[in-house]
Design a protein around this motif. Sequence first.
Motif, PDB file in Angstrom:
ATOM      1  N   GLY A   1       0.827  -1.197   0.000  1.00 15.71           N
ATOM      2  CA  GLY A   1       0.000   0.000   0.000  1.00 15.71           C
ATOM      3  C   GLY A   1       0.861   1.247   0.000  1.00 15.71           C
ATOM      4  O   GLY A   1       2.101   1.176   0.020  1.00 15.71           O
ATOM      5  N   LEU A   2       0.224   2.399   0.003  1.00 18.61           N
ATOM      6  CA  LEU A   2       0.940   3.665  -0.051  1.00 18.61           C
ATOM      7  C   LEU A   2       1.912   3.807   1.118  1.00 18.61           C
ATOM      8  O   LEU A   2       3.058   4.215   0.942  1.00 18.61           O
ATOM      9  N   ALA A   3       1.465   3.442   2.326  1.00 17.36           N
ATOM     10  CA  ALA A   3       2.298   3.630   3.510  1.00 17.36           C
ATOM     11  C   ALA A   3       2.671   2.327   4.200  1.00 17.36           C
ATOM     12  O   ALA A   3       3.360   2.328   5.205  1.00 17.36           O
ATOM     13  N   GLY A   4       2.212   1.193   3.703  1.00 20.29           N
ATOM     14  CA  GLY A   4       2.482  -0.102   4.309  1.00 20.29           C
ATOM     15  C   GLY A   4       1.585  -1.142   3.668  1.00 20.29           C
ATOM     16  O   GLY A   4       0.813  -0.824   2.750  1.00 20.29           O
ATOM     17  N   PRO A   5       1.653  -2.396   4.120  1.00 16.91           N
ATOM     18  CA  PRO A   5       0.781  -3.421   3.542  1.00 16.91           C
ATOM     19  C   PRO A   5      -0.679  -2.990   3.599  1.00 16.91           C
ATOM     20  O   PRO A   5      -1.159  -2.510   4.627  1.00 16.91           O
ATOM     21  N   SER A   6      -1.380  -3.146   2.489  1.00 21.31           N
ATOM     22  CA  SER A   6      -2.781  -2.720   2.439  1.00 21.31           C
ATOM     23  C   SER A   6      -3.633  -3.604   3.337  1.00 21.31           C
ATOM     24  O   SER A   6      -3.538  -4.831   3.279  1.00 21.31           O
ATOM     25  N   PRO A   7      -4.464  -3.009   4.204  1.00 21.41           N
ATOM     26  CA  PRO A   7      -5.348  -3.809   5.052  1.00 21.41           C
ATOM     27  C   PRO A   7      -6.502  -4.430   4.279  1.00 21.41           C
ATOM     28  O   PRO A   7      -7.213  -5.288   4.788  1.00 21.41           O
ATOM     29  N   ASN A   8      -6.693  -3.986   3.047  1.00 19.97           N
ATOM     30  CA  ASN A   8      -7.791  -4.468   2.215  1.00 19.97           C
ATOM     31  C   ASN A   8      -7.266  -5.162   0.976  1.00 19.97           C
ATOM     32  O   ASN A   8      -6.141  -4.927   0.541  1.00 19.97           O
ATOM     33  N   THR A   9      -8.096  -6.004   0.418  1.00 17.95           N
ATOM     34  CA  THR A   9      -7.787  -6.575  -0.885  1.00 17.95           C
ATOM     35  C   THR A   9      -9.078  -6.736  -1.661  1.00 17.95           C
ATOM     36  O   THR A   9     -10.172  -6.606  -1.102  1.00 17.95           O
ATOM     37  N   LEU A  10      -8.940  -7.019  -2.927  1.00 15.68           N
ATOM     38  CA  LEU A  10     -10.095  -7.252  -3.782  1.00 15.68           C
ATOM     39  C   LEU A  10     -10.653  -8.647  -3.548  1.00 15.68           C
ATOM     40  O   LEU A  10      -9.911  -9.623  -3.509  1.00 15.68           O
ATOM     41  N   GLY A  11     -11.946  -8.730  -3.362  1.00 16.31           N
ATOM     42  CA  GLY A  11     -12.643 -10.000  -3.335  1.00 16.31           C
ATOM     43  C   GLY A  11     -13.537 -10.112  -4.557  1.00 16.31           C
ATOM     44  O   GLY A  11     -14.140  -9.115  -4.986  1.00 16.31           O
ATOM     45  N   VAL A  12     -13.591 -11.287  -5.144  1.00 16.76           N
ATOM     46  CA  VAL A  12     -14.429 -11.508  -6.328  1.00 16.76           C
ATOM     47  C   VAL A  12     -15.334 -12.702  -6.061  1.00 16.76           C
ATOM     48  O   VAL A  12     -14.882 -13.714  -5.520  1.00 16.76           O
ATOM     49  N   ALA A  13     -16.596 -12.579  -6.403  1.00 15.61           N
ATOM     50  CA  ALA A  13     -17.537 -13.682  -6.209  1.00 15.61           C
ATOM     51  C   ALA A  13     -18.358 -13.891  -7.460  1.00 15.61           C
ATOM     52  O   ALA A  13     -18.584 -12.960  -8.238  1.00 15.61           O
ATOM     53  N   ASP A  14     -18.794 -15.117  -7.655  1.00 20.03           N
ATOM     54  CA  ASP A  14     -19.745 -15.430  -8.714  1.00 20.03           C
ATOM     55  C   ASP A  14     -21.086 -15.728  -8.054  1.00 20.03           C
ATOM     56  O   ASP A  14     -21.134 -16.227  -6.931  1.00 20.03           O
ATOM     57  N   TRP A  15     -22.136 -15.439  -8.792  1.00 20.80           N
ATOM     58  CA  TRP A  15     -23.457 -15.377  -8.174  1.00 20.80           C
ATOM     59  C   TRP A  15     -24.443 -16.383  -8.744  1.00 20.80           C
ATOM     60  O   TRP A  15     -24.425 -16.693  -9.926  1.00 20.80           O
ATOM     61  N   MET A  16     -25.304 -16.830  -7.874  1.00 24.08           N
ATOM     62  CA  MET A  16     -26.401 -17.707  -8.222  1.00 24.08           C
ATOM     63  C   MET A  16     -27.705 -17.015  -7.854  1.00 24.08           C
ATOM     64  O   MET A  16     -27.743 -16.194  -6.944  1.00 24.08           O
ATOM     65  N   MET A  17     -28.754 -17.356  -8.571  1.00 27.04           N
ATOM     66  CA  MET A  17     -30.055 -16.740  -8.289  1.00 27.04           C
ATOM     67  C   MET A  17     -31.166 -17.682  -8.703  1.00 27.04           C
ATOM     68  O   MET A  17     -30.983 -18.545  -9.566  1.00 27.04           O
ATOM     69  N   ALA A  18     -32.315 -17.521  -8.058  1.00 29.32           N
ATOM     70  CA  ALA A  18     -33.484 -18.347  -8.369  1.00 29.32           C
ATOM     71  C   ALA A  18     -34.607 -17.442  -8.863  1.00 29.32           C
ATOM     72  O   ALA A  18     -35.039 -16.524  -8.155  1.00 29.32           O
ATOM     73  N   PHE A  19     -35.075 -17.700 -10.074  1.00 30.12           N
ATOM     74  CA  PHE A  19     -36.111 -16.870 -10.691  1.00 30.12           C
ATOM     75  C   PHE A  19     -37.510 -17.300 -10.248  1.00 30.12           C
ATOM     76  O   PHE A  19     -37.809 -18.485 -10.107  1.00 30.12           O
ATOM     77  N   LYS A  20     -38.372 -16.303 -10.086  1.00 27.09           N
ATOM     78  CA  LYS A  20     -39.744 -16.537  -9.644  1.00 27.09           C
ATOM     79  C   LYS A  20     -40.658 -17.066 -10.752  1.00 27.09           C
ATOM     80  O   LYS A  20     -41.702 -17.664 -10.459  1.00 27.09           O
ATOM     81  N   GLN A  21     -40.316 -16.828 -11.995  1.00 25.77           N
ATOM     82  CA  GLN A  21     -41.254 -16.963 -13.112  1.00 25.77           C
ATOM     83  C   GLN A  21     -42.006 -18.283 -13.137  1.00 25.77           C
ATOM     84  O   GLN A  21     -43.220 -18.309 -13.358  1.00 25.77           O
ATOM     85  N   ASN A  22     -41.313 -19.382 -12.860  1.00 24.67           N
ATOM     86  CA  ASN A  22     -41.955 -20.695 -12.957  1.00 24.67           C
ATOM     87  C   ASN A  22     -42.660 -21.127 -11.685  1.00 24.67           C
ATOM     88  O   ASN A  22     -43.322 -22.168 -11.670  1.00 24.67           O
ATOM     89  N   GLY A  23     -42.514 -20.351 -10.620  1.00 22.78           N
ATOM     90  CA  GLY A  23     -43.233 -20.636  -9.385  1.00 22.78           C
ATOM     91  C   GLY A  23     -42.765 -21.890  -8.660  1.00 22.78           C
ATOM     92  O   GLY A  23     -43.552 -22.499  -7.914  1.00 22.78           O
ATOM     93  N   HIS A  24     -41.512 -22.275  -8.834  1.00 21.87           N
ATOM     94  CA  HIS A  24     -41.011 -23.517  -8.239  1.00 21.87           C
ATOM     95  C   HIS A  24     -40.212 -23.246  -6.964  1.00 21.87           C
ATOM     96  O   HIS A  24     -39.131 -23.798  -6.750  1.00 21.87           O
ATOM     97  N   LEU A  25     -40.744 -22.410  -6.087  1.00 21.65           N
ATOM     98  CA  LEU A  25     -40.010 -22.005  -4.897  1.00 21.65           C
ATOM     99  C   LEU A  25     -39.593 -23.188  -4.035  1.00 21.65           C
ATOM    100  O   LEU A  25     -38.438 -23.291  -3.612  1.00 21.65           O
ATOM    101  N   ASP A  26     -40.503 -24.095  -3.762  1.00 16.30           N
ATOM    102  CA  ASP A  26     -40.189 -25.220  -2.882  1.00 16.30           C
ATOM    103  C   ASP A  26     -39.086 -26.085  -3.488  1.00 16.30           C
ATOM    104  O   ASP A  26     -38.113 -26.453  -2.810  1.00 16.30           O
ATOM    105  N   ALA A  27     -39.200 -26.401  -4.772  1.00 18.39           N
ATOM    106  CA  ALA A  27     -38.189 -27.227  -5.433  1.00 18.39           C
ATOM    107  C   ALA A  27     -36.862 -26.479  -5.555  1.00 18.39           C
ATOM    108  O   ALA A  27     -35.789 -27.068  -5.372  1.00 18.39           O
ATOM    109  N   ASP A  28     -36.921 -25.179  -5.850  1.00 16.81           N
ATOM    110  CA  ASP A  28     -35.697 -24.386  -5.910  1.00 16.81           C
ATOM    111  C   ASP A  28     -34.953 -24.455  -4.580  1.00 16.81           C
ATOM    112  O   ASP A  28     -33.726 -24.629  -4.535  1.00 16.81           O
TER     113      ASP A  28
END
Length: 427
Positions: free
Chosen positions: A297-324
């Motif tokens: 970092g500018l003045a020392g080791p950075s206390p933060n870093t980049l995190g990257v995630a991939d995402w999942m989602m469940a769509f409402k359209q088919n109405g399969h909430l219980d099975a989802d």
Amino acid sequence: MQRRLLGLAAAGLSSVLSLGALTGCGAGSPLSGDVTLHVVAADYGDPKTHNSSTAYWDALAQAFEKQNPHINVDVRVIDWTHVDDTVATMVKQGKAPDVAQIGSYASYAAADQLYSADDLFPVSEQADFLPSLAAAGSVDRTQYGIPWVSSSRMFFYNKKLFSQAGISKAPQTWAELKADAVKLKAAGVRMPYGLPLGTEEAQAESLMWMLGADGGYTDTVGSYTFDSSANVQAFNWVKKNLVDAGLVGPTDPATTNRQDVFTAFLAGKAGMINGHPTLLAQAKQAGIDVGVVPLPGLAGPSPNTLGVADWMMAFKQNGHLDADGKFLQYVFQEKNTRKFLDEYGLLPVTTSALTSMRKDPKDRDLVQFLNLLPEAVFYPVNKTSWGPVSDQVKKKIGQAVHGDPKAVLSDLQRFAISADAQNAQKQ
């Protein structure tokens, strides 16, 4: 049941599906007949090694169906180049999948097309998601994006090249990084520091430098801050001390992609780069004596870093909430997620899996990345404007190391504010 698993080959980090065996979460009525869940998942495999994600999902779907005879699972595994557009087209045509693993969820959440994590998981399972990831998956404090896999970034350096240049330890500050780059160049290293600000992943490299000066893309309330004094300071430093000083290699950093610097590092031609867990495994396989430390970092080791995630989602359209819910809970059972993480060298998204991996000797190289994950800074993926803003960053931010950084970042700030306003009008 006959299952279609279409593998279109590709690699990348991405998210897929979530959890099994529903136990009292806010799902719909119990299943009264057979249901077919249509699932779209991204392919993390590499065509060169023939490790397509198709095999994983095929085996998992078969095992799930044995335990849930009234639910069939039809999975399409699609490469990263096409998976987001494929799902967008399906939704536009009124044929949304039940579950999708793609790069972004916010626009679908804003259009009220997704079930929330409250709908899909019991409280105990929902609470297992790492808080930083649950927050990144939330819009107005409701979680719609379900993280599937994650990664964090660290600073990589070639120990052999360091030794040849007379450097005894890794840099902790930007000033030390520059001094090491000067020594590496003098020792004949073509790419002392690999600076990938090309369109592949400029948003990642940029954010890591911003974090080193205590900057970032947004503030604590989620407003864009591209032209903050910290961000301008970071790019002024990079421009003056690395680019203008000729310490980033023979190619233009504004058009240099992440894969370019990764390839150079794996060939022993780059001294320092920012990397992720998969690169560590690749470097060891390539015989590189690699060192890994927190980002300088500018003045020392950075206390933060980049995190990257991939995402999942469940769509409402088919109405399969219980099975989802049943399916997603099954997918997120620790044995199932660990199998996927082990296959592709990725990091977990739950506290239970993170704890398990820390204790596993075979994951000892990942512990340093795991330790950074809970406090990592993620892209503002919960903003519906982030998609177009991210695209603009990829195209434009590299010019900040050639012209006036303040002007380039101010242009991006204006674009981001406009994109925010346009999305607000649509909602």
